[in-house]
Motif scaffolding. Structure first.
Motif, mmCIF file in Angstrom:
data_model
loop_
_atom_site.group_PDB
_atom_site.id
_atom_site.type_symbol
_atom_site.label_atom_id
_atom_site.label_comp_id
_atom_site.label_asym_id
_atom_site.label_seq_id
_atom_site.Cartn_x
_atom_site.Cartn_y
_atom_site.Cartn_z
ATOM 1 N N SER A 57 14.039 -93.931 -20.953
ATOM 2 C CA SER A 57 15.318 -93.243 -20.747
ATOM 3 C C SER A 57 16.476 -94.234 -20.649
ATOM 4 O O SER A 57 17.539 -94.011 -21.240
ATOM 5 N N ALA A 58 16.285 -95.328 -19.940
ATOM 6 C CA ALA A 58 17.342 -96.340 -19.827
ATOM 7 C C ALA A 58 17.632 -96.974 -21.191
ATOM 8 O O ALA A 58 18.794 -97.194 -21.553
ATOM 9 N N TYR A 59 16.572 -97.249 -21.946
ATOM 10 C CA TYR A 59 16.711 -97.869 -23.262
ATOM 11 C C TYR A 59 17.494 -96.957 -24.205
ATOM 12 O O TYR A 59 18.444 -97.396 -24.873
ATOM 13 N N LEU A 60 17.095 -95.701 -24.286
ATOM 14 C CA LEU A 60 17.752 -94.773 -25.212
ATOM 15 C C LEU A 60 19.197 -94.515 -24.810
ATOM 16 O O LEU A 60 20.075 -94.421 -25.677
ATOM 17 N N HIS A 61 19.468 -94.431 -23.525
ATOM 18 C CA HIS A 61 20.849 -94.267 -23.067
ATOM 19 C C HIS A 61 21.691 -95.474 -23.487
ATOM 20 O O HIS A 61 22.802 -95.326 -24.008
ATOM 21 N N GLN A 62 21.153 -96.669 -23.273
ATOM 22 C CA GLN A 62 21.876 -97.890 -23.644
ATOM 23 C C GLN A 62 22.126 -97.927 -25.149
ATOM 24 O O GLN A 62 23.226 -98.256 -25.598
ATOM 25 N N LEU A 63 21.109 -97.574 -25.935
ATOM 26 C CA LEU A 63 21.264 -97.574 -27.393
ATOM 27 C C LEU A 63 22.368 -96.605 -27.821
ATOM 28 O O LEU A 63 23.206 -96.946 -28.660
ATOM 29 N N GLN A 64 22.372 -95.403 -27.267
ATOM 30 C CA GLN A 64 23.412 -94.436 -27.621
ATOM 31 C C GLN A 64 24.804 -94.992 -27.332
ATOM 32 O O GLN A 64 25.718 -94.859 -28.163
ATOM 33 N N GLU A 65 24.964 -95.604 -26.184
ATOM 34 C CA GLU A 65 26.263 -96.174 -25.818
ATOM 35 C C GLU A 65 26.652 -97.312 -26.759
ATOM 36 O O GLU A 65 27.815 -97.426 -27.166
ATOM 37 N N ALA A 70 29.601 -99.831 -31.549
ATOM 38 C CA ALA A 70 29.508 -100.370 -32.911
ATOM 39 C C ALA A 70 30.278 -99.512 -33.904
ATOM 40 O O ALA A 70 30.943 -100.033 -34.808
ATOM 41 N N LYS A 71 30.210 -98.203 -33.727
ATOM 42 C CA LYS A 71 30.900 -97.282 -34.635
ATOM 43 C C LYS A 71 32.408 -97.510 -34.621
ATOM 44 O O LYS A 71 33.053 -97.461 -35.662
ATOM 45 N N ARG A 106 14.515 -93.475 -30.963
ATOM 46 C CA ARG A 106 15.324 -94.665 -31.281
ATOM 47 C C ARG A 106 15.601 -94.717 -32.779
ATOM 48 O O ARG A 106 16.747 -94.875 -33.218
ATOM 49 N N ASP A 107 14.548 -94.575 -33.574
ATOM 50 C CA ASP A 107 14.709 -94.651 -35.025
ATOM 51 C C ASP A 107 15.619 -93.544 -35.543
ATOM 52 O O ASP A 107 16.473 -93.771 -36.406
ATOM 53 N N GLU A 108 15.462 -92.349 -34.989
ATOM 54 C CA GLU A 108 16.308 -91.243 -35.403
ATOM 55 C C GLU A 108 17.771 -91.515 -35.051
ATOM 56 O O GLU A 108 18.672 -91.243 -35.851
ATOM 57 N N LEU A 109 18.036 -92.070 -33.879
ATOM 58 C CA LEU A 109 19.406 -92.410 -33.501
ATOM 59 C C LEU A 109 20.033 -93.390 -34.490
ATOM 60 O O LEU A 109 21.197 -93.239 -34.881
ATOM 61 N N VAL A 110 19.276 -94.385 -34.902
ATOM 62 C CA VAL A 110 19.809 -95.383 -35.831
ATOM 63 C C VAL A 110 20.050 -94.759 -37.211
ATOM 64 O O VAL A 110 21.085 -95.004 -37.835
ATOM 65 N N PHE A 111 19.125 -93.937 -37.672
ATOM 66 C CA PHE A 111 19.314 -93.290 -38.971
ATOM 67 C C PHE A 111 20.489 -92.319 -38.937
ATOM 68 O O PHE A 111 21.245 -92.218 -39.910
#
Length: 159
Positions: A57-65, A70-71, A106-111
């Motif tokens: 959960s911490a990892y995915l939250h950080q990735l989303q942020e 980056a966007k 994670r992969d879906e978020l990046v795609f």
């Protein structure tokens, strides 16, 4: 843009593109483990240093942020995505506690990020020092296909 989500800090591409403002590097890694290449770290555009034991959960939250940052900071023409599975809980080298479902998300978020950017993406698998890594990669690719992030063409995977 290079999105490096292997558990280890990237250092090859970071050294290769140091000082090249045409390449934006987002690297999320466990700062407790190898290689701790401090010279290469200076070349990371967007650096996220995790600690051993980081949960899904911490990892995915950080990735989303970080993808939001980056966007707004960079508009890529191509994304090279290093999709390491050494982030999996139980990996003897990665030190993180990410579930197989977390890898798929994670992969879906990046795609989805690449899709929002109208940008082609190249996914390379790396890391992953357990027998379950190959199955997690396969499950993630099947999930990306089911969600319409990639399609299976007659000559292989495409989007």
């Amino acid at each position: 843009m290079i999105i490096d989500l292997d558990a280890h800090q990237g250092n090859g591409h970071e050294r290769d593109f140091a000082g090249d403002k045409r390449v934006y590097i987002l690297d999320i890694y466990n700062s407790d483990i190898y290689p701790q290449d401090f010279l290469a770290r200076r070349a990371i555009t967007q650096k996220v240093e995790l600690r051993s034991g980081t949960t899904t959960s911490a990892y995915l939250h950080q990735l989303q942020e970080e993808l939001k940052v980056a966007k707004s900071a960079f508009h890529p023409q191509l994304i090279i995505y290093n999709a390491g599975t050494d982030i999996l809980a139980g990996d003897p080298l990665g030190g993180l506690l990410i579930s197989p479902e977390g890898v798929k998300e994670r992969d879906e978020l990046v795609f989805r990020f690449a899709e929002e950017q109208s940008c082609p993406i190249v996914m390379v698998t790396s890391g992953g020092y357990t027998k379950k890594s190959a199955g997690v990669i396969a499950d993630s690719i099947m999930n990306l296909t089911a969600k319409g992030c990639i399609t299976l063409g007659s000559t292989g995977i495409s989007k």
